[in-house]
Design an enzyme around this catalytic site. Structure first.
Site, PDB file in Angstrom:
ATOM      1  N   VAL A  34       0.788  -1.318   0.061  1.00 49.52           N
ATOM      2  CA  VAL A  34      -0.038   0.180   0.015  1.00 49.52           C
ATOM      3  C   VAL A  34       0.855   1.254   0.175  1.00 49.52           C
ATOM      4  O   VAL A  34       0.247   2.509   0.002  1.00 49.52           O
ATOM      5  CB  VAL A  34      -1.003   0.052   1.090  1.00 49.52           C
ATOM      6  CG1 VAL A  34      -2.051  -1.059   1.201  1.00 49.52           C
ATOM      7  CG2 VAL A  34      -0.346   0.060   2.565  1.00 49.52           C
TER       8      VAL A  34
ATOM      9  N   TYR B 136       2.647   5.394  15.830  1.00 48.17           N
ATOM     10  CA  TYR B 136       1.269   4.627  15.538  1.00 48.17           C
ATOM     11  C   TYR B 136      -0.205   5.419  15.862  1.00 48.17           C
ATOM     12  O   TYR B 136      -1.175   5.133  15.132  1.00 48.17           O
ATOM     13  CB  TYR B 136       1.466   3.324  16.291  1.00 48.17           C
ATOM     14  CG  TYR B 136       0.261   2.210  16.084  1.00 48.17           C
ATOM     15  CD1 TYR B 136       0.086   1.751  14.582  1.00 48.17           C
ATOM     16  CD2 TYR B 136      -0.754   1.866  16.902  1.00 48.17           C
ATOM     17  CE1 TYR B 136      -0.797   0.615  14.479  1.00 48.17           C
ATOM     18  CE2 TYR B 136      -1.366   0.769  16.756  1.00 48.17           C
ATOM     19  CZ  TYR B 136      -1.551   0.188  15.407  1.00 48.17           C
ATOM     20  OH  TYR B 136      -2.416  -0.592  15.277  1.00 48.17           O
TER      21      TYR B 136
ATOM     22  N   ALA C 242      -6.860  -7.004  20.203  1.00 52.54           N
ATOM     23  CA  ALA C 242      -7.702  -8.370  19.356  1.00 52.54           C
ATOM     24  C   ALA C 242      -6.342  -9.308  19.359  1.00 52.54           C
ATOM     25  O   ALA C 242      -5.341  -9.087  18.585  1.00 52.54           O
ATOM     26  CB  ALA C 242      -8.034  -7.878  18.069  1.00 52.54           C
TER      27      ALA C 242
END
Length: 253
Positions: free
Chosen positions: A69, A161, A194
């Site tokens: 990307v 981040y 997660a």
């Protein structure tokens, strides 16, 4: 207690869905699997070609197109390849992101730039390319971005981040207004923790324990629990929802 994995209900029947960074063990591959179970035609993408082929073989009935990307030409090839193989594009799931832990005092320009380029600018590139395809098709479509609760809260060593994920949130809100006139919806999820094998490998037990204690359920989310929310945002059940960042966590502003 982890809930039972739910069956599919054809929420994405007939839709063509692209998922970036889907070759790993985390949210991307979970989203691809859930989209398949909800009746979609799925194109998975990742920069790591070997893992991408392995994931495609594991999932079964999917198309696989390599894409970094950070490369505009590869993003364009991803969209063009999807249309060539599937005839159209209906949903773009922007999952690509890069983290890492480093104090601002020690962070090099290159470290900052790489996290921002993959996580934020990569999401922008894919959003722009998908929007242009949606408009060429006559409008309609959905984009779902993967943000993070760290875009809202502070955590040591995560300035790059956190800045990137806060940027994804802002990109989601602003691009949703640009896209509305074309009938395109753009939303994001903001997961907290997660759990998957790669995360466990690169994160200390102490930090995982601390993050787990912050959660209302006292456990990390399963990747498929985040994927379920992303599927909802991609589906027609979210037809009037755009520019939103949905916290898949008890943590939010």
């Amino acid at each position: 207690m982890i809930p039972t994995y739910p069956p599919g209900h054809d929420l994405l029947r007939g839709k063509v869905v692209v998922v970036t960074a889907a070759a790993g063990t985390g949210i991307g591959s979970a989203v691809a699997k859930r989209c398949l179970e909800e009746g979609a035609r799925v194109v998975i993408s990742d920069w790591h070609e070997r893992r991408l082929k392995e994931k495609a073989a594991e999932l079964g009935d999917v198309q696989a197109i390599p894409c970094d990307v950070t490369r505009e030409d590869q993003v364009q090839a991803l969209i063009a390849g999807t249309v060539e193989q599937c005839g159209r594009l209906d949903v773009m799931v922007n999952n690509a992101g890069l983290g890492g832990t480093k104090s601002v005092l020690e962070m090099a320009d290159e470290e900052w730039s790489r996290v921002l380029d993959i996580t934020l600018t990569g999401t922008f590139r894919c959003t722009r390319a998908a929007l242009k395809q949606f408009v060429a098709q006559g409008g309609g479509g959905a984009i779902v971005n993967n943000a993070s609760v760290i875009g809202w809260r502070a955590q040591a060593g995560q300035a790059h981040y956190a800045a990137a994920k806060a940027g994804v949130m802002a990109l989601t809100r602003c691009s949703a207004l640009d896209a509305a006139e074309h009938g395109v919806r753009i939303n994001a999820v903001a997961p907290s923790l997660a759990m998957h094998p790669f995360l466990a490998k690169v994160t200390s037990d102490e930090l995982l324990e601390d993050l787990t204690k912050r959660e209302a359920f006292g456990r990390a989310a399963e990747p498929w629990e985040v994927a379920n929310v992303m599927v909802f945002l991609a589906s027609d059940y979210a037809s009037y929802l755009t520019g939103e960042v949905v916290s898949v966590s008890s943590q939010h502003p």
